[in-house]
Design a protein around this motif. Sequence first.
Motif, PDB file in Angstrom:
ATOM      1  N   ASP A 128       5.939   6.552  -2.010  1.00  9.28           N
ATOM      2  CA  ASP A 128       6.935   5.560  -1.585  1.00  9.28           C
ATOM      3  C   ASP A 128       6.500   4.857  -0.305  1.00  9.28           C
ATOM      4  N   LEU A 129       5.883   5.610   0.613  1.00  8.81           N
ATOM      5  CA  LEU A 129       5.496   5.042   1.907  1.00  8.81           C
ATOM      6  C   LEU A 129       4.256   4.159   1.834  1.00  8.81           C
ATOM      7  N   ILE A 130       3.263   4.583   1.051  1.00  8.70           N
ATOM      8  CA  ILE A 130       1.999   3.835   1.042  1.00  8.70           C
ATOM      9  C   ILE A 130       1.691   3.192  -0.305  1.00  8.70           C
ATOM     10  N   GLY A 131       2.522   3.411  -1.277  1.00 12.07           N
ATOM     11  CA  GLY A 131       2.239   2.898  -2.615  1.00 12.07           C
ATOM     12  C   GLY A 131       1.443   3.931  -3.383  1.00 12.07           C
ATOM     13  N   GLU A 132       1.599   3.929  -4.674  1.00 12.96           N
ATOM     14  CA  GLU A 132       0.912   4.932  -5.484  1.00 12.96           C
ATOM     15  C   GLU A 132      -0.593   4.732  -5.394  1.00 12.96           C
ATOM     16  N   VAL A 133      -1.267   5.787  -5.047  1.00 14.11           N
ATOM     17  CA  VAL A 133      -2.722   5.740  -4.910  1.00 14.11           C
ATOM     18  C   VAL A 133      -3.317   6.611  -5.997  1.00 14.11           C
ATOM     19  N   LEU A 134      -4.047   5.986  -6.867  1.00 12.03           N
ATOM     20  CA  LEU A 134      -4.756   6.752  -7.884  1.00 12.03           C
ATOM     21  C   LEU A 134      -6.023   7.305  -7.258  1.00 12.03           C
ATOM     22  N   ALA A 135      -6.641   8.227  -7.909  1.00  5.98           N
ATOM     23  CA  ALA A 135      -7.854   8.829  -7.364  1.00  5.98           C
ATOM     24  C   ALA A 135      -8.911   7.758  -7.132  1.00  5.98           C
ATOM     25  N   LEU A 136      -9.510   7.797  -5.956  1.00  4.04           N
ATOM     26  CA  LEU A 136     -10.578   6.861  -5.632  1.00  4.04           C
ATOM     27  C   LEU A 136     -11.886   7.371  -6.213  1.00  4.04           C
ATOM     28  N   PRO A 137     -12.805   6.474  -6.541  1.00  2.00           N
ATOM     29  CA  PRO A 137     -14.096   6.946  -7.065  1.00  2.00           C
ATOM     30  C   PRO A 137     -14.838   7.737  -6.000  1.00  2.00           C
ATOM     31  N   ALA A 138     -15.543   8.741  -6.440  1.00  3.20           N
ATOM     32  CA  ALA A 138     -16.321   9.564  -5.517  1.00  3.20           C
ATOM     33  C   ALA A 138     -17.454   8.735  -4.928  1.00  3.20           C
ATOM     34  N   PRO A 139     -17.736   8.912  -3.643  1.00  2.00           N
ATOM     35  CA  PRO A 139     -18.837   8.159  -3.050  1.00  2.00           C
ATOM     36  C   PRO A 139     -20.176   8.615  -3.625  1.00  2.00           C
TER      37      PRO A 139
END
Length: 127
Positions: free
Chosen positions: A61-72
Amino acid sequence: MIRTVTFKRSFHFGGSEEEAVVLRRCEASSTIDLSFPFQEDTPNIELGIAQAMDLRNALNDLIGEVLALPAPVTELFPSTRVSVADQSEFSALFDRFPSDSEGDKQARKALTLASGVLGLPLGAYMR
């Protein structure tokens, strides 16, 4: 399963210190343990699954739904026709021209162009 989140804690009088939050879920348990390992006077917090989901939802709710980021990319030298040893030697050539003299700038420019032709990655230390 254990997950760690590190962050910088800033002080009002200046400076900062690295901190961490550790989350743990034991296979036999239906709770999530939340710990601040460097805060000696802070007790561990035990969250039920519903409470842990509430915490996740609050963050979404605070930052928006964040899906998993790609691994570096962790591969130092990606696949190329140039051997790893030769890539390392090529990278070392940049160190031979460290100054901002016109000659060194031209040499670094030539090395940068050569790396593009060879398909070699350029790290920040080579520019």
